[in-house]
Motif scaffolding. Sequence first.
Motif, PDB file in Angstrom:
ATOM      1  N   ASN A  59       0.975  -1.268   0.257  1.00 32.11           N
ATOM      2  CA  ASN A  59       0.134   0.022   0.076  1.00 32.11           C
ATOM      3  C   ASN A  59       0.995   1.235  -0.064  1.00 32.11           C
ATOM      4  O   ASN A  59       0.782   1.929   0.910  1.00 32.11           O
ATOM      5  CB  ASN A  59      -0.735  -0.089   1.111  1.00 32.11           C
ATOM      6  CG  ASN A  59      -2.058   1.043   0.961  1.00 32.11           C
ATOM      7  OD1 ASN A  59      -2.114   1.464   0.080  1.00 32.11           O
ATOM      8  ND2 ASN A  59      -2.559   1.426   2.009  1.00 32.11           N
ATOM      9  N   THR A  60       1.738   1.305  -1.061  1.00 27.52           N
ATOM     10  CA  THR A  60       2.501   2.732  -1.104  1.00 27.52           C
ATOM     11  C   THR A  60       2.302   3.180  -2.656  1.00 27.52           C
ATOM     12  O   THR A  60       1.723   2.578  -3.574  1.00 27.52           O
ATOM     13  CB  THR A  60       3.851   2.142  -0.872  1.00 27.52           C
ATOM     14  OG1 THR A  60       4.043   1.112  -1.714  1.00 27.52           O
ATOM     15  CG2 THR A  60       4.329   1.643   0.394  1.00 27.52           C
TER      16      THR A  60
ATOM     17  N   THR B  71       1.283   5.714  -5.880  1.00 24.66           N
ATOM     18  CA  THR B  71       0.294   6.447  -6.076  1.00 24.66           C
ATOM     19  C   THR B  71      -0.256   5.752  -7.489  1.00 24.66           C
ATOM     20  O   THR B  71       0.497   5.865  -8.558  1.00 24.66           O
ATOM     21  CB  THR B  71       0.332   7.936  -6.269  1.00 24.66           C
ATOM     22  OG1 THR B  71       0.888   8.336  -4.986  1.00 24.66           O
ATOM     23  CG2 THR B  71      -0.935   8.593  -6.638  1.00 24.66           C
TER      24      THR B  71
ATOM     25  N   SER C 170      -3.784  10.056  -9.067  1.00 27.05           N
ATOM     26  CA  SER C 170      -4.015  11.248  -8.290  1.00 27.05           C
ATOM     27  C   SER C 170      -4.657  12.611  -9.162  1.00 27.05           C
ATOM     28  O   SER C 170      -4.241  12.778 -10.175  1.00 27.05           O
ATOM     29  CB  SER C 170      -2.622  11.761  -7.864  1.00 27.05           C
ATOM     30  OG  SER C 170      -1.820  12.212  -8.756  1.00 27.05           O
TER      31      SER C 170
ATOM     32  N   ASP D 285      -5.121  16.785  -8.599  1.00 30.22           N
ATOM     33  CA  ASP D 285      -4.483  17.797  -7.889  1.00 30.22           C
ATOM     34  C   ASP D 285      -5.173  19.126  -8.114  1.00 30.22           C
ATOM     35  O   ASP D 285      -4.896  19.747  -9.383  1.00 30.22           O
ATOM     36  CB  ASP D 285      -2.984  17.770  -8.260  1.00 30.22           C
ATOM     37  CG  ASP D 285      -2.098  18.966  -7.288  1.00 30.22           C
ATOM     38  OD1 ASP D 285      -2.445  19.021  -6.067  1.00 30.22           O
ATOM     39  OD2 ASP D 285      -1.118  19.690  -7.621  1.00 30.22           O
TER      40      ASP D 285
ATOM     41  N   SER E  62      -8.991  17.672  -4.912  1.00 31.91           N
ATOM     42  CA  SER E  62      -7.670  16.765  -5.042  1.00 31.91           C
ATOM     43  C   SER E  62      -7.904  15.548  -4.348  1.00 31.91           C
ATOM     44  O   SER E  62      -8.748  15.322  -3.175  1.00 31.91           O
ATOM     45  CB  SER E  62      -6.672  17.568  -4.306  1.00 31.91           C
ATOM     46  OG  SER E  62      -6.174  18.754  -4.637  1.00 31.91           O
TER      47      SER E  62
ATOM     48  N   ILE F 258      -5.976  11.263  -3.676  1.00 31.22           N
ATOM     49  CA  ILE F 258      -4.542  10.184  -4.016  1.00 31.22           C
ATOM     50  C   ILE F 258      -5.243   9.030  -3.894  1.00 31.22           C
ATOM     51  O   ILE F 258      -5.942   8.507  -2.777  1.00 31.22           O
ATOM     52  CB  ILE F 258      -3.400  10.407  -3.300  1.00 31.22           C
ATOM     53  CG1 ILE F 258      -2.760  11.829  -3.313  1.00 31.22           C
ATOM     54  CG2 ILE F 258      -2.473   9.262  -3.368  1.00 31.22           C
ATOM     55  CD1 ILE F 258      -1.760  12.288  -2.504  1.00 31.22           C
ATOM     56  N   ILE F 259      -5.092   8.147  -4.821  1.00 31.41           N
ATOM     57  CA  ILE F 259      -5.344   6.465  -4.715  1.00 31.41           C
ATOM     58  C   ILE F 259      -4.280   5.542  -4.750  1.00 31.41           C
ATOM     59  O   ILE F 259      -3.535   5.865  -5.720  1.00 31.41           O
ATOM     60  CB  ILE F 259      -6.531   6.229  -5.784  1.00 31.41           C
ATOM     61  CG1 ILE F 259      -7.468   7.199  -5.724  1.00 31.41           C
ATOM     62  CG2 ILE F 259      -6.921   4.602  -5.421  1.00 31.41           C
ATOM     63  CD1 ILE F 259      -8.724   7.097  -7.014  1.00 31.41           C
ATOM     64  N   ARG F 260      -4.019   4.987  -3.735  1.00 36.56           N
ATOM     65  CA  ARG F 260      -2.776   4.168  -3.714  1.00 36.56           C
ATOM     66  C   ARG F 260      -3.041   2.590  -4.067  1.00 36.56           C
ATOM     67  O   ARG F 260      -4.187   2.224  -4.148  1.00 36.56           O
ATOM     68  CB  ARG F 260      -2.358   4.228  -2.512  1.00 36.56           C
ATOM     69  CG  ARG F 260      -1.885   5.719  -1.893  1.00 36.56           C
ATOM     70  CD  ARG F 260      -0.759   5.690  -0.765  1.00 36.56           C
ATOM     71  NE  ARG F 260      -0.282   6.958  -0.572  1.00 36.56           N
ATOM     72  CZ  ARG F 260      -0.976   7.860  -0.152  1.00 36.56           C
ATOM     73  NH1 ARG F 260      -2.206   7.913   0.395  1.00 36.56           N
ATOM     74  NH2 ARG F 260      -0.358   9.100   0.182  1.00 36.56           N
TER      75      ARG F 260
ATOM     76  N   GLU G 254      -6.180   0.258  -3.210  1.00 35.13           N
ATOM     77  CA  GLU G 254      -7.157   0.855  -2.720  1.00 35.13           C
ATOM     78  C   GLU G 254      -8.542   0.749  -3.659  1.00 35.13           C
ATOM     79  O   GLU G 254      -8.359   0.762  -4.848  1.00 35.13           O
ATOM     80  CB  GLU G 254      -7.147   2.304  -2.255  1.00 35.13           C
ATOM     81  CG  GLU G 254      -5.992   2.377  -1.130  1.00 35.13           C
ATOM     82  CD  GLU G 254      -5.756   4.006  -0.903  1.00 35.13           C
ATOM     83  OE1 GLU G 254      -5.233   4.221   0.151  1.00 35.13           O
ATOM     84  OE2 GLU G 254      -5.936   4.738  -1.808  1.00 35.13           O
TER      85      GLU G 254
ATOM     86  N   TYR H 276     -11.694   3.325  -4.297  1.00 35.61           N
ATOM     87  CA  TYR H 276     -12.011   4.663  -4.015  1.00 35.61           C
ATOM     88  C   TYR H 276     -13.465   4.947  -4.398  1.00 35.61           C
ATOM     89  O   TYR H 276     -13.797   4.728  -5.692  1.00 35.61           O
ATOM     90  CB  TYR H 276     -11.019   5.666  -4.725  1.00 35.61           C
ATOM     91  CG  TYR H 276     -11.114   6.878  -4.042  1.00 35.61           C
ATOM     92  CD1 TYR H 276     -10.017   7.322  -3.062  1.00 35.61           C
ATOM     93  CD2 TYR H 276     -11.708   7.961  -4.693  1.00 35.61           C
ATOM     94  CE1 TYR H 276     -10.244   8.478  -2.404  1.00 35.61           C
ATOM     95  CE2 TYR H 276     -11.643   9.104  -4.301  1.00 35.61           C
ATOM     96  CZ  TYR H 276     -10.815   9.368  -3.182  1.00 35.61           C
ATOM     97  OH  TYR H 276     -10.961  10.736  -2.609  1.00 35.61           O
TER      98      TYR H 276
END
Length: 102
Positions: free
Chosen positions: A5-6, A8, A11, A13, A29, A31-33, A36, A38
């Motif tokens: 889970n690191t 991106t 994203s 912005d 904005s 961020i989806i890692r 995940e 979303y």
Amino acid sequence: MAPPNTGTVLSADRLVKRFGDLTAVDDVSFIIRPGETYGLLGPNGAGKTTIISMVAGLIPADSGSVDVAGTRMDPAGTAAKRHLGLVPQELAIYPDLSAAKT
Ligand SMILES: Nc1ncnc2c1ncn2[C@@H]1O[C@H](COP(=O)(O)OP(=O)(O)OP(=O)(O)O)[C@@H](O)[C@H]1O
Ligand SMILES: [Mg+2]
């Protein structure tokens, strides 16, 4: 095994989109890692489809940016679009698509 889970995957912005006097998307904005799920929730007219359209490069943002798998989304280009699939609600089923063999 699930990816760590690191990083991106996707994203956005500071996305902004205006239609005339209406600001449909106002400084969004996220961020989806990796790994995940979303969800984009909001009432009718909140701007969900407009955000997705900018994320997918279907319409240009007035300002802000989208990165897909580390590649900047450019509505005029194809590089970021190669990393992305989209089934828009309006076009999920083609009216002329039949299960019957013709
Ligand atoms: N092409 C357009 N021209 C003018 N206004 C637009 C356009 N597209 C969207 N809008 C307006 O921008 C706002 C956000 O619309 P959007 O379709 O993104 O909302 P939504 O959250 O997807 O709504 P819904 O839940 O009904 O699908 C609404 O006020 C809508 O009328
Ligand atoms: Mg919508």
